[in-house]
Write a protein that holds these residues in place. Structure first.
Motif, short mmCIF file in Angstrom:
data_model
loop_
_atom_site.label_atom_id
_atom_site.label_comp_id
_atom_site.label_asym_id
_atom_site.label_seq_id
_atom_site.Cartn_x
_atom_site.Cartn_y
_atom_site.Cartn_z
N VAL A 1 -1.66 0.77 12.15
CA VAL A 1 -0.43 0.44 11.43
C VAL A 1 -0.34 -1.05 11.10
O VAL A 1 0.42 -1.45 10.24
N ALA A 2 -1.13 -1.87 11.81
CA ALA A 2 -1.08 -3.31 11.57
C ALA A 2 -2.01 -3.75 10.43
O ALA A 2 -1.74 -4.73 9.75
N ASP A 3 -3.09 -3.01 10.24
CA ASP A 3 -4.06 -3.35 9.20
C ASP A 3 -3.95 -2.32 8.08
O ASP A 3 -4.19 -1.13 8.28
N SER A 4 -3.57 -2.75 6.90
CA SER A 4 -3.31 -1.85 5.79
C SER A 4 -4.52 -1.02 5.40
O SER A 4 -4.38 0.09 4.87
N ARG A 5 -5.71 -1.52 5.67
CA ARG A 5 -6.90 -0.76 5.32
C ARG A 5 -7.03 0.49 6.18
O ARG A 5 -7.40 1.57 5.71
N PHE A 6 -6.73 0.35 7.48
CA PHE A 6 -6.75 1.50 8.37
C PHE A 6 -5.62 2.47 8.01
O PHE A 6 -5.79 3.69 8.02
N GLY B 1 -0.63 7.51 9.46
CA GLY B 1 -1.10 6.40 10.30
C GLY B 1 -0.12 6.06 11.40
O GLY B 1 -0.50 5.86 12.56
N VAL B 2 1.16 5.99 11.05
CA VAL B 2 2.21 5.70 12.04
C VAL B 2 2.31 6.83 13.05
O VAL B 2 2.41 6.60 14.27
N TYR B 3 2.26 8.05 12.56
CA TYR B 3 2.33 9.24 13.43
C TYR B 3 1.17 9.23 14.43
O TYR B 3 1.36 9.48 15.63
N ASP C 1 -3.27 7.46 5.58
CA ASP C 1 -2.17 7.86 4.69
C ASP C 1 -2.65 8.54 3.41
O ASP C 1 -1.85 9.15 2.69
N LYS C 2 -3.95 8.47 3.14
CA LYS C 2 -4.45 9.19 1.96
C LYS C 2 -4.39 10.70 2.21
O LYS C 2 -4.31 11.49 1.26
N TYR C 3 -4.41 11.10 3.49
CA TYR C 3 -4.29 12.52 3.82
C TYR C 3 -2.84 12.97 3.77
O TYR C 3 -2.53 14.08 3.32
N ALA C 4 -1.94 12.09 4.24
CA ALA C 4 -0.50 12.39 4.21
C ALA C 4 0.24 11.09 4.48
O ALA C 4 -0.01 10.44 5.50
N PRO C 5 1.12 10.65 3.57
CA PRO C 5 1.85 9.39 3.77
C PRO C 5 2.62 9.41 5.09
O PRO C 5 3.36 10.35 5.38
N GLY C 6 2.39 8.38 5.90
CA GLY C 6 3.04 8.30 7.21
C GLY C 6 2.15 8.77 8.34
O GLY C 6 2.52 8.63 9.52
N THR D 1 0.83 -1.20 0.00
CA THR D 1 0.00 0.00 0.00
C THR D 1 0.87 1.25 0.00
O THR D 1 0.59 2.23 -0.71
N ALA D 2 1.92 1.23 0.82
CA ALA D 2 2.83 2.38 0.89
C ALA D 2 3.50 2.62 -0.45
O ALA D 2 3.65 3.76 -0.90
#
Length: 253
Positions: free
Chosen positions: A221-226, A238-240, A231-236, A97-98
């Motif tokens: 961060v564990a489920d790519s759908r979430f 979700g982790v942040y 990350d559609k708003y800004a890559p990274g 996805t990334a």
């Protein structure tokens, strides 16, 4: 015997986390004459199991119970090997996805801000619900949170659902701004946004404890759908957001 800093370095965690585990009785080290924490080999082995369970999104309360009832470390580790291998598939999908997101960005594909921060319509929400109904029921159908969520959902109008969807998106806006500005997750401005998101879930969907909120953050961060949703708003993002949630849960506990 090792110090708290040495153990944090060895385990790849933080001293704040270890102090929290000590405070709730999950990992209680011995103390030397000066009152400093000292961790034995047995403590290290217990921490390894705790971190295994945390990697599988188990709430701390559940881990505490599991470590009390199952003292066979070999049996626990065998179980975790299988579980971790299954979870590895999630991260493989996340990487794909990334990469797709990066390719999109490098190709110059941009979403208009009006579309980016627009909540889902009622028809879109119902389509999502139908798509994941079986999975949601199988994973959380027996939980109190699911029951509460269903009760609160009953009777909501189309307008109610669309308003909630827009509220959720509106809560993402300040998080995106803080992330793109490089503001650390520990910053009070970030924590205020996280607290608002926690309250939104708690007030509108189900009673969300700190452990549940922590597990929800890890799912981002564990489920790519979430992850893809944020990350559609800004890559990274979700982790942040997950890092900000974990800091929030530790400081609030």
């Amino acid at each position: 015997m090792v110090t708290i800093q040495q153990l944090a370095t060895l385990a790849g965690t933080t001293t704040r986390t270890l102090r929290h585990y000590d405070a709730i009785g999950l990992l209680v080290p011995s103390r030397d004459a000066n009152g400093y924490r000292r961790y034995s080999k047995q403590d290290m082995e217990r921490l390894q199991l705790i971190l295994f369970y945390r990697s599988l999104d188990f709430p701390l309360e559940t881990i505490h119970t599991l470590l009390k009832t199952d003292t066979d470390r070999a049996h626990i580790l065998k179980t975790q090997v299988n579980a971790l291998r299954k979870k590895a598939a999630y991260f493989a999908t996340l990487a794909e996805t990334a990469e797709a997101t990066l390719a999109s960005l490098e190709g110059g594909v941009q979403m208009e801000e009006e579309s980016l921060f627009k909540g889902l319509s009622f028809d879109e929400l119902k389509a999502h619900e139908t798509r994941y109904e079986t999975e949601v029921t199988s994973r959380w159908g027996d939980s109190d949170a699911y029951t509460t969520s269903q009760k609160r959902a009953h009777g909501r109008t189309k307008e109610d659902w669309e308003a909630l969807s827009q509220q959720q998106v509106d809560l993402v806006k300040p998080l995106v701004d803080l992330f793109t500005a490089g503001v650390p997750v520990e910053d009070p401005r970030v924590q205020v946004v996280v607290e608002a998101n926690h309250a939104f879930i708690h007030d509108h969907f189900y009673d969300c404890s700190l452990d549940m909120f922590s597990g929800l953050g890890q799912m981002y961060v564990a489920d790519s759908r979430f992850t893809a949703f944020y990350d559609k708003y800004a890559p990274g993002l979700g982790v942040y957001y997950n890092d900000a949630i974990q800091h929030y849960c530790i400081t609030k506990s």
